[in-house]
Design a protein around this motif. Sequence first.
Motif, PDB file in Angstrom:
ATOM      1  N   ASP A 185     -13.657  -7.426  19.299  1.00 23.75           N
ATOM      2  CA  ASP A 185     -12.369  -7.413  18.614  1.00 23.75           C
ATOM      3  C   ASP A 185     -12.069  -6.002  18.136  1.00 23.75           C
ATOM      4  OD1 ASP A 185     -10.030  -8.321  17.586  1.00 23.75           O
ATOM      5  OD2 ASP A 185     -10.912  -9.630  16.070  1.00 23.75           O
ATOM      6  N   LEU A 186     -10.780  -5.748  17.874  1.00 24.94           N
ATOM      7  CA  LEU A 186     -10.368  -4.531  17.180  1.00 24.94           C
ATOM      8  C   LEU A 186     -10.713  -4.706  15.708  1.00 24.94           C
ATOM      9  CD1 LEU A 186      -8.822  -1.805  16.982  1.00 24.94           C
ATOM     10  CD2 LEU A 186      -6.731  -3.156  16.704  1.00 24.94           C
ATOM     11  N   GLU A 187     -11.586  -3.843  15.176  1.00 25.42           N
ATOM     12  CA  GLU A 187     -12.077  -4.028  13.811  1.00 25.42           C
ATOM     13  C   GLU A 187     -11.263  -3.263  12.777  1.00 25.42           C
ATOM     14  OE1 GLU A 187     -14.459  -2.683  10.350  1.00 25.42           O
ATOM     15  OE2 GLU A 187     -14.409  -1.459  12.161  1.00 25.42           O
ATOM     16  N   LEU A 188     -10.769  -2.058  13.124  1.00 22.10           N
ATOM     17  CA  LEU A 188     -10.158  -1.205  12.100  1.00 22.10           C
ATOM     18  C   LEU A 188      -9.190  -0.212  12.718  1.00 22.10           C
ATOM     19  CD1 LEU A 188     -10.232   0.197   9.169  1.00 22.10           C
ATOM     20  CD2 LEU A 188     -11.974   1.676  10.165  1.00 22.10           C
ATOM     21  N   LEU A 189      -8.075   0.003  12.016  1.00 26.00           N
ATOM     22  CA  LEU A 189      -7.209   1.162  12.206  1.00 26.00           C
ATOM     23  C   LEU A 189      -7.180   1.910  10.883  1.00 26.00           C
ATOM     24  CD1 LEU A 189      -4.195  -0.400  14.151  1.00 26.00           C
ATOM     25  CD2 LEU A 189      -5.998   1.068  15.093  1.00 26.00           C
ATOM     26  N   ARG A 190      -7.266   3.230  10.940  1.00 29.83           N
ATOM     27  CA  ARG A 190      -7.394   4.020   9.717  1.00 29.83           C
ATOM     28  C   ARG A 190      -6.527   5.261   9.791  1.00 29.83           C
ATOM     29  NH1 ARG A 190     -13.260   6.376   8.527  1.00 29.83           N
ATOM     30  NH2 ARG A 190     -12.474   8.388   9.235  1.00 29.83           N
ATOM     31  N   GLY A 191      -5.807   5.542   8.715  1.00 28.49           N
ATOM     32  CA  GLY A 191      -5.044   6.772   8.599  1.00 28.49           C
ATOM     33  C   GLY A 191      -5.473   7.532   7.362  1.00 28.49           C
ATOM     34  N   GLU A 192      -5.482   8.856   7.448  1.00 28.11           N
ATOM     35  CA  GLU A 192      -5.937   9.649   6.313  1.00 28.11           C
ATOM     36  C   GLU A 192      -5.253  11.007   6.296  1.00 28.11           C
ATOM     37  OE1 GLU A 192     -10.079   9.518   7.108  1.00 28.11           O
ATOM     38  OE2 GLU A 192     -10.066  11.249   8.438  1.00 28.11           O
ATOM     39  N   ALA A 193      -5.241  11.606   5.126  1.00 30.29           N
ATOM     40  CA  ALA A 193      -4.682  12.946   4.951  1.00 30.29           C
ATOM     41  C   ALA A 193      -5.443  13.643   3.841  1.00 30.29           C
ATOM     42  CB  ALA A 193      -3.193  12.874   4.615  1.00 30.29           C
ATOM     43  N   ARG A 194      -5.581  14.931   3.968  1.00 29.45           N
ATOM     44  CA  ARG A 194      -6.208  15.731   2.912  1.00 29.45           C
ATOM     45  C   ARG A 194      -5.628  17.137   2.977  1.00 29.45           C
ATOM     46  NH1 ARG A 194     -10.066  14.647   6.773  1.00 29.45           N
ATOM     47  NH2 ARG A 194     -10.875  16.441   7.930  1.00 29.45           N
ATOM     48  N   GLY A 195      -5.674  17.821   1.840  1.00 27.69           N
ATOM     49  CA  GLY A 195      -5.102  19.154   1.805  1.00 27.69           C
ATOM     50  C   GLY A 195      -5.575  19.933   0.599  1.00 27.69           C
ATOM     51  N   ARG A 196      -5.270  21.232   0.615  1.00 20.83           N
ATOM     52  CA  ARG A 196      -5.689  22.123  -0.465  1.00 20.83           C
ATOM     53  C   ARG A 196      -4.675  23.251  -0.604  1.00 20.83           C
ATOM     54  NH1 ARG A 196     -10.013  23.592  -3.376  1.00 20.83           N
ATOM     55  NH2 ARG A 196     -11.251  21.888  -2.501  1.00 20.83           N
ATOM     56  N   SER A 197      -4.399  23.625  -1.843  1.00 20.23           N
ATOM     57  CA  SER A 197      -3.561  24.774  -2.143  1.00 20.23           C
ATOM     58  C   SER A 197      -4.107  25.425  -3.403  1.00 20.23           C
ATOM     59  CB  SER A 197      -2.100  24.352  -2.358  1.00 20.23           C
ATOM     60  OG  SER A 197      -1.307  25.472  -2.706  1.00 20.23           O
ATOM     61  N   GLY A 198      -4.741  26.582  -3.234  1.00 21.47           N
ATOM     62  CA  GLY A 198      -5.375  27.223  -4.377  1.00 21.47           C
ATOM     63  C   GLY A 198      -6.485  26.349  -4.928  1.00 21.47           C
ATOM     64  N   ALA A 221      -6.428  13.084  -6.390  1.00 23.42           N
ATOM     65  CA  ALA A 221      -6.028  14.483  -6.491  1.00 23.42           C
ATOM     66  C   ALA A 221      -7.081  15.210  -7.310  1.00 23.42           C
ATOM     67  CB  ALA A 221      -4.659  14.612  -7.146  1.00 23.42           C
ATOM     68  N   GLY A 222      -7.392  16.459  -6.920  1.00 25.39           N
ATOM     69  CA  GLY A 222      -8.452  17.195  -7.593  1.00 25.39           C
ATOM     70  C   GLY A 222      -8.028  18.588  -8.016  1.00 25.39           C
ATOM     71  N   TRP A 223      -8.813  19.136  -8.950  1.00 25.35           N
ATOM     72  CA  TRP A 223      -8.588  20.496  -9.444  1.00 25.35           C
ATOM     73  C   TRP A 223      -9.939  21.185  -9.586  1.00 25.35           C
ATOM     74  CZ3 TRP A 223      -4.484  23.586 -10.042  1.00 25.35           C
ATOM     75  CH2 TRP A 223      -4.637  24.754 -10.797  1.00 25.35           C
ATOM     76  N   ASP A 224     -10.104  22.324  -8.911  1.00 19.19           N
ATOM     77  CA  ASP A 224     -11.341  23.088  -8.997  1.00 19.19           C
ATOM     78  C   ASP A 224     -11.377  23.844 -10.317  1.00 19.19           C
ATOM     79  OD1 ASP A 224     -11.948  22.158  -6.509  1.00 19.19           O
ATOM     80  OD2 ASP A 224     -11.413  24.002  -5.447  1.00 19.19           O
ATOM     81  N   ALA A 225     -12.364  23.504 -11.155  1.00 18.47           N
ATOM     82  CA  ALA A 225     -12.477  24.126 -12.472  1.00 18.47           C
ATOM     83  C   ALA A 225     -13.434  25.303 -12.480  1.00 18.47           C
ATOM     84  CB  ALA A 225     -12.936  23.089 -13.496  1.00 18.47           C
ATOM     85  N   GLY A 226     -14.087  25.580 -11.354  1.00 14.51           N
ATOM     86  CA  GLY A 226     -15.031  26.684 -11.275  1.00 14.51           C
ATOM     87  C   GLY A 226     -15.591  26.779  -9.878  1.00 14.51           C
TER      88      GLY A 226
END
Length: 332
Positions: free
Chosen positions: A21-34, A56-61
Amino acid sequence: MGGAVRFSYGWLDYADSPGADLELLRGEARGRSGRASFSLQYRWYDGFDAVHHAWAGWDAGADSQLRAGVQQVPFGLLPYASHSFWFGSGYYLGLEDDYDLGVVWEHGAGAHRWHVGWFSGDEYGDGGRFDRYSFDVATTEALPYRERGRVALRYEFSEESERHGFAAGVSVSSGHIESRMDGRRHGHDAAAVHAQYRRGPATVQLQWARYRYGHPEPRIAMSAFMFPFEVAAEADVPTFNLAWEVQRPGWFDAITCYNDLSVTLPRGHHPGLRESWQNVTGCSIAKGKMVTYVDWIAGKNMWFAGGPGIGIDEPGGDGWRSRLNINMGFFF
C-alpha cells in the motif's frame, strides 16, 4: 522545500495481512535568515493527515537556540531510542519521538549539551483527536484525560572521534493530565538514564525509562494513527539496541542491520497489568534518495503486534506474535 513518498508491505502471522500500500505522503519546508529559522512538516496517511512538526527558532549564540511551536520533546536518546522503522516500545508510550506544542532552549558547550523545555499539552490540545503522528494521552469514555502542561529537562555528555563515539545523559519531565469530567489535575512524571557507544561499525544503545500517571486508575489511554488503546499507568521501560553498519556495501550507499529490544514492566501490584515485550530485527538500506527498511517485529502482549495494549492483561496477550514490515521511501 521537500517531501517524501513511502510505500509499505506487511505480513502478519496473527491476522489478515495488509499487503502492499501507499503508506505516506509528506511535505516539508525549512529556512533561515540571519539568526531566525523555521521548520515544518505535514503528513498524509491512509485515512487521516497530521502535523509532524512546525516551529520557529532564534539562534541565541554560537551553539544555543530557542524554538517555539510543535517540536520534539527532549527526552531520552535523541533523535531516537531505536534504529528501525517500527521504533521501540517508548514510542507507543509517548517517550520517544514525541512532538508537542511548546518552547525549548537548547545549549551546547563543548562535550556538554542541555535542553530545557515547557509544553502546554499535546500538539493539538485535544485528547479526543486520535488521528495524529505522536502518541499522546487520549480522552476516552473509560479514561477521559488529556495532557495539560509539562516541563522537560535533558543533559548529555558526549565525545566523538573517527573510530569511537560515546554519549550518556539523563532526562526528566514533570507535568499534569486533566480529567475532562471534573477538571481535576493529576501528576505526570517521567525520567530516564541513557547512553550510546559507537566503535567502528558497531553501535550500542542503552536506556532505562520510568513514567507515572498519578490519576486513580491503574491504566491510561494513549492514541495515534486513529486508534486509542490502554497502557499501564506506571511502568519501567528498559531498552537495549545493537546495530552494525555494513562497510563498503557495493552498489548501496549504506546498509545498517540492527536488533532493538524493549520491555514495558508495570509497577505495583494492580490486577489487570502484565509486562509487554517488543523485539525488532532488521536492516535499513540507503541508495541515493531511496531508503528501505526491512523489519521483523516480534511482540508479546504488545500493541501493533497483536496485543490488546501495552502493560495490560487482557485476552489476546498470551504468546509471541510477529509481523514483517517492508517500507520503501523516496525523499526529495
